[in-house]
Design an enzyme around this catalytic site. Structure first.
Site, PDB file in Angstrom:
ATOM      1  N   THR A   1       0.819  -1.219   0.000  1.00 34.88           N
ATOM      2  CA  THR A   1       0.000   0.000   0.000  1.00 34.88           C
ATOM      3  C   THR A   1       0.852   1.268   0.000  1.00 34.88           C
ATOM      4  OG1 THR A   1      -0.158   0.082   2.420  1.00 34.88           O
ATOM      5  CG2 THR A   1      -1.850  -1.177   1.254  1.00 34.88           C
ATOM      6  N   ASP A   2       1.964   1.260   0.723  1.00 31.84           N
ATOM      7  CA  ASP A   2       2.827   2.440   0.795  1.00 31.84           C
ATOM      8  C   ASP A   2       3.369   2.782  -0.589  1.00 31.84           C
ATOM      9  OD1 ASP A   2       4.155   4.532   1.977  1.00 31.84           O
ATOM     10  OD2 ASP A   2       5.756   3.325   2.826  1.00 31.84           O
TER      11      ASP A   2
END
Length: 655
Positions: free
Chosen positions: A372-373
């Site tokens: 996700t980052d």
């Protein structure tokens, strides 16, 4: 009154003198040089700066080479590596895990493994002198008994620790059928835990001890067992292996990735291949082709990472090329480089790394685990090419929204793997495994901030319901100092540098007191040289170490990125930002016109294990200096359409 006037005059003089000293021509010069460096480092349409764990993992590799029979073909050079260890030993006899300029002593597990390697190849007087110093230091720290559980597992595999003194890992947690679905550990622990846990469970179950020549470490014990190390391998039937063991083997094979890793990490891959070595010796008629293929592919993967062209002998953990490419593409695009020249790099990354209707993996072999980052900042990069990626962008945004945890924050890999499974949390703590790795994948403020920054580039604002939940998460988790504990970078400085720009991108009102508290935190933590720095000990003793440490270019850039979002609020903030920018320029010159971090700025497992990310120094200073230059020239856009914590419009300009 006279003293007050004198103080004001001095203060105004300081502000004006520092402002004037930041030469924008020098800023542009540093930006241009760094851009040129980045262009020179493009390989096959990617930027690739492997993250690394330190030399202790190469010391471990020496023993793993013996088990796997790879010594004759490995790129490992014992003469070179031995000299490297002798040169990096601290005066007190210890070794650090990764470089940390704030500390003048090393880390216990790193020192034990480096000692063990040197003792095993001891062939000259210099080594003996190094061993004497290291031995004294290790014993003073509590000896082998004080090492992490992961270290003890590895020592046990070579007969230097008793398996029976380590907690047993029950094999039923690898079953999925019937009632066991509630204890299926893959659905509970973090993505990075499972591929290591499967191999460790195998070795512990079999109580495997490899018969290879290694040095004895009894002198590193405080209380060596009276009857010696107990060697008691599990009895087995060659033709009829335990059914639970076969289930575990099937789980392990599912972890094999395209480049040959098991789970995408060098350490998990090596532990797995060692498990296969033991299994093959006991059950040679099973999985013959699969195991042989695993050896061949695994060898390539490990050697590629451990002896890569950029960070050889540093103990590279994995391939993170998509993260590196995202960061440097972002920095190059934001600092004004030709979009069309960068497009083939971004296009290649999206084609190879972005998973359909999901996010992007961290690098090679992470295709199964989108991050996700990375995906949040990939959105920032794709925002420069909205037409080219009009299909991928909405799918990526939809996936990101689907990954939000119930608390409003974001994990790295898996939704819902917070620390709320009390049974497993207790079990891992009791087993000592929690002292070697982070077990779960909770929400974290740094990732949440990056995702807000990415979504903000596509018009999502603070009145959007899911972004409101992100903001509520940030407010709720802010600590008494005004910062947050970051998950993936060191540490409280990094968190502010991720949260504040994220809030700004979604048009949140940065005048609100809780945001001002985070800015005040930075103002109070700025070093005398103008930079920001923070020691890894801020995870172990936050009261003492939060926001404290010698300045680094990456941590200074994180601090500067936050300050720039409120640059025009008052003269104190301007002054702090000017000082931070000047530090970056000064350090750039000191390091021969390059940006380089002299301390660890990446977090692997908080308080336990750290990673150095070389790509951070190639990207974050470039972004920060470019924004500083634009603000100084009046070209930086500050939003006027702001929202408060309830998602309501604010009838005033932010700054």
């Amino acid at each position: 009154m006279k003293k007050i006037l004198i103080g004001l005059i001095i203060g105004l003089f300081l502000f004006s003198s520092v402002n004037a000293s930041v030469n924008l021509t020098e800023v542009q010069n540093a930006i241009s040089i760094q851009q040129g460096i980045n262009w020179a480092e493009v390989h096959n349409n990617t930027w690739y700066y492997p993250p690394y764990l330190g030399e202790m993992f190469i010391s471990e590799y020496y023993f793993e080479l013996l088990v796997l029979n790879w010594t004759h073909k490995s790129a490992f050079n014992a003469t070179y590596f031995t000299e490297r260890l002798l040169q990096t030993q601290f005066e007190d006899g210890s070794w650090e895990q990764v470089r940390e300029q704030n500390l003048e002593t090393g880390q216990l597990d790193a020192t034990v493994f480096n000692y063990w390697y040197l003792k095993s190849i001891n062939n000259n007087p210099k080594i003996e002198a190094a061993l004497q110093k290291a031995r004294k230091w290790i014993v003073a720290q509590g000896g082998i008994e004080a090492t992490q559980t992961m270290t003890k597992f590895k020592l046990a595999a070579f007969g230097q620790y008793s398996w029976e003194d380590l907690w047993y890992v029950p094999l039923f947690i690898f079953k999925q059928n019937g009632i066991f679905k509630y204890t299926y550990v893959k659905d509970i622990v973090a993505q990075w835990v499972y591929p290591h846990l499967t191999a460790l469970a195998y070795l512990r179950y079999q109580r495997t001890v490899f018969n290879v020549p290694v040095a004895d470490l009894r002198e590193l014990w405080i209380n060596y067992p009276k009857n010696g190390i107990k060697i008691s391998p599990r009895e087995y039937s060659t033709l009829n292996p335990d059914s639970d063991l076969l289930i575990l083997m099937d789980e392990i094979f599912k972890l094999k990735q395209p480049l040959g890793s098991f789970g995408a990490y060098t350490i998990s891959t090596l532990l797995t291949l060692m498990s296969f070595k033991d299994f093959q010796s006991k059950h040679p008629h099973l999985y013959q082709n699969e195991i042989q293929k695993a050896y061949e592919d695994g060898y390539y993967f490990v050697e590629f990472n451990y002896f890569n062209f950029r960070e050889a002998y540093h103990g590279s953990l994995d391939d993170g090329r998509w993260w590196d490419t995202i960061l440097i593409s972002w920095a190059m695009l934001e600092s004004g480089q030709d979009k069309e020249r960068i497009f083939p790099i971004v296009q290649n990354m999206v084609k190879e790394g972005l998973q359909p209707k999901k996010g992007i993996g961290y690098g090679y072999d992470f295709e199964y685990a989108p991050d996700t980052d990375d995906t949040g900042l990939l959105l920032v990069v794709m925002s420069y090419y909205k037409e080219a990626f009009q299909k991928q962008i909405p799918e990526t945004i939809e996936w990101l929204f689907s990954m939000q945890n119930d608390d409003g924050g974001y994990p790295a890999f898996d939704k819902g793997k917070n620390e709320d499974n009390l049974l497993f949390k207790f079990a891992f703590n009791m087993a000592g495994i929690a002292n070697s790795a982070e077990i779960f994948d909770p929400s974290c403020p740094d990732i949440t901030g990056h995702i807000m920054e990415g979504l903000g580039e596509f018009g999502y604002q603070a009145n959007h319901p899911q972004i409101q939940n992100m903001i509520k998460y940030q407010r709720k988790t802010q600590n008494k100092w005004g910062s947050w504990q970051a998950r993936w970078g060191v540490n409280y400085i990094m968190a502010v540098g991720a949260v504040v720009p994220g809030l700004a991108r979604v048009n949140y009102d940065l005048n609100e007191q809780w945001v001002q508290n985070s800015i005040n935190y930075l103002l109070n933590k700025q070093n005398k040289d103008g930079g920001f720095g923070e020691c890894v000990l801020s995870y172990n003793d936050p009261e003492k170490w939060n926001g404290i440490g010698k300045s680094t270019v990456t941590q200074t850039s994180w601090g500067l990125l936050a300050l720039l979002e409120v640059y025009n609020q008052n003269e104190q903030i301007k002054h702090a930002a000017d000082r931070a920018a000047q530090y970056l320029l000064d350090q750039f010159k000191r390091d021969d016109n390059t940006f380089y971090d002299h301390s660890t700025i990446g977090t692997g497992h908080r308080g336990l294990l750290y990673l150095q990310y070389p790509s951070y120094a190639q990207s974050f200073p470039l972004v920060a200096l470019n924004r500083y230059q634009k603000i100084s020239q009046g070209q930086y856009h500050f939003s006027k359409n702001l929202y408060n914590g309830n998602g309501e419009p604010v009838q005033k300009q932010n700054i």
